[in-house]
Design a protein around this motif. Structure first.
Motif, PDB file in Angstrom:
ATOM      1  N   GLU A  87       0.823  -1.203   0.000  1.00 45.17           N
ATOM      2  CA  GLU A  87       0.000   0.000   0.000  1.00 45.17           C
ATOM      3  C   GLU A  87       0.867   1.267   0.000  1.00 45.17           C
ATOM      4  O   GLU A  87       1.851   1.360   0.722  1.00 45.17           O
ATOM      5  CB  GLU A  87      -0.900   0.001   1.236  1.00 45.17           C
ATOM      6  N   GLY A  88       0.477   2.212  -0.826  1.00 42.78           N
ATOM      7  CA  GLY A  88       1.181   3.480  -0.887  1.00 42.78           C
ATOM      8  C   GLY A  88       2.392   3.473  -1.798  1.00 42.78           C
ATOM      9  O   GLY A  88       3.017   4.506  -2.014  1.00 42.78           O
ATOM     10  N   LYS A  89       2.764   2.312  -2.336  1.00 41.89           N
ATOM     11  CA  LYS A  89       3.916   2.224  -3.225  1.00 41.89           C
ATOM     12  C   LYS A  89       3.454   2.278  -4.677  1.00 41.89           C
ATOM     13  O   LYS A  89       2.376   1.803  -5.017  1.00 41.89           O
ATOM     14  CB  LYS A  89       4.694   0.941  -2.982  1.00 41.89           C
TER      15      LYS A  89
ATOM     16  N   LYS B 289      16.145  13.400   3.401  1.00 41.14           N
ATOM     17  CA  LYS B 289      14.929  13.810   4.111  1.00 41.14           C
ATOM     18  C   LYS B 289      15.123  15.092   4.893  1.00 41.14           C
ATOM     19  O   LYS B 289      14.184  15.659   5.422  1.00 41.14           O
ATOM     20  CB  LYS B 289      14.471  12.704   5.060  1.00 41.14           C
TER      21      LYS B 289
ATOM     22  N   SER C 109       8.513   2.444  -6.087  1.00 36.09           N
ATOM     23  CA  SER C 109       8.781   3.696  -5.403  1.00 36.09           C
ATOM     24  C   SER C 109       7.920   3.779  -4.145  1.00 36.09           C
ATOM     25  O   SER C 109       6.728   3.493  -4.183  1.00 36.09           O
ATOM     26  CB  SER C 109       8.438   4.859  -6.346  1.00 36.09           C
ATOM     27  N   ASP C 110       8.558   4.162  -3.035  1.00 37.88           N
ATOM     28  CA  ASP C 110       7.862   4.310  -1.761  1.00 37.88           C
ATOM     29  C   ASP C 110       8.005   5.761  -1.297  1.00 37.88           C
ATOM     30  O   ASP C 110       9.007   6.127  -0.682  1.00 37.88           O
ATOM     31  CB  ASP C 110       8.447   3.355  -0.727  1.00 37.88           C
ATOM     32  N   PRO C 111       7.012   6.607  -1.600  1.00 39.88           N
ATOM     33  CA  PRO C 111       7.122   8.029  -1.242  1.00 39.88           C
ATOM     34  C   PRO C 111       7.227   8.275   0.267  1.00 39.88           C
ATOM     35  O   PRO C 111       7.888   9.223   0.680  1.00 39.88           O
ATOM     36  CB  PRO C 111       5.833   8.645  -1.791  1.00 39.88           C
ATOM     37  N   LYS C 112       6.598   7.434   1.086  1.00 47.24           N
ATOM     38  CA  LYS C 112       6.662   7.623   2.539  1.00 47.24           C
ATOM     39  C   LYS C 112       8.093   7.451   3.053  1.00 47.24           C
ATOM     40  O   LYS C 112       8.514   8.151   3.958  1.00 47.24           O
ATOM     41  CB  LYS C 112       5.734   6.643   3.256  1.00 47.24           C
ATOM     42  N   ALA C 113       8.832   6.516   2.485  1.00 46.79           N
ATOM     43  CA  ALA C 113      10.210   6.266   2.902  1.00 46.79           C
ATOM     44  C   ALA C 113      11.219   7.049   2.064  1.00 46.79           C
ATOM     45  O   ALA C 113      12.425   6.942   2.286  1.00 46.79           O
ATOM     46  CB  ALA C 113      10.516   4.774   2.814  1.00 46.79           C
ATOM     47  N   ASN C 114      10.727   7.810   1.077  1.00 50.31           N
ATOM     48  CA  ASN C 114      11.606   8.553   0.164  1.00 50.31           C
ATOM     49  C   ASN C 114      12.621   7.642  -0.518  1.00 50.31           C
ATOM     50  O   ASN C 114      13.793   7.990  -0.641  1.00 50.31           O
ATOM     51  CB  ASN C 114      12.340   9.681   0.886  1.00 50.31           C
TER      52      ASN C 114
END
Length: 192
Positions: free
Chosen positions: A140-142, A189, A159-164
């Protein structure tokens, strides 16, 4: 993430290649060429107020120091020793790293690592293996971008925007086998 201007880097690398060619011709010794190239590269990178030390003695290029804003960086191009843990993706079974292919660039809180692997297996087989291994990591979110190539190769990016961070796997035919390029990047970050 702070970057070194590409045109200055290309000019510097071009000079390094020219000096290495002269050394091969016997016009200057290898050690003198290496040291002169290191000093020239340092002066070009440090023009804008950075403080960099370049080392060409380890089979690749290592540059370490601070940029013009005082932010620490380290580049290992062609000499980085990388593992599956560094890449955040498994290596294809039996695949071997290509010579001088490990690259690690750290700049502030960001990092990019890449490696090229070679295997005797067909690109179609390698592509299927990576798709199977990586589909479980696409949560989820990727964002997942999966592109098949006409030559049975592929490019897969998660790509995982939450983990940059992002991971890319490129597979292409290479003679009777395949070339695999793995790239993992984590964005800085910290505030700019």
């Amino acid at each position: 993430m702070t970057t070194i201007p590409m045109n200055r880097t290309l000019t510097t690398l071009g000079l390094a290649a020219a000096l290495a060619t002269l050394a091969g011709c016997g016009k200057v010794t290898e050690m003198a060429t290496e040291k002169a190239t290191e000093k020239y590269m340092e002066s070009q990178i440090n023009k804008d107020g950075g403080n960099t030390k370049v080392d060409l003695s380890k089979g690749g290029m290592t540059a370490e120091g601070t940029d013009e804003h005082g932010k620490a960086f380290k580049m290992e191009m062609g000499s980085a020793k990388l593992s599956e843990a560094d890449m955040k993706v498994p290596f294809y079974p039996g695949a071997k790293p290509a010579d001088n292919s490990g690259t690690r660039i750290k700049n502030g809180g960001g990092e990019m690592v890449s490696i090229e692997l070679r295997t005797d297996d067909a690109a179609k087989t390698v592509s299927a293996w990576y798709r199977d291994k990586l589909k479980s990591t696409a949560g989820e979110g990727k964002t997942v971008i999966d592109s098949a190539a006409e030559d049975n190769g592929m490019s897969l990016m998660i790509s995982d925007p939450k983990a940059n961070e992002s991971t890319t796997v490129n597979v292409s035919p290479d003679g009777d086998g395949s070339k695999i390029t793995l790239i993992h990047a984590v964005s800085d970050k910290s505030p700019q």
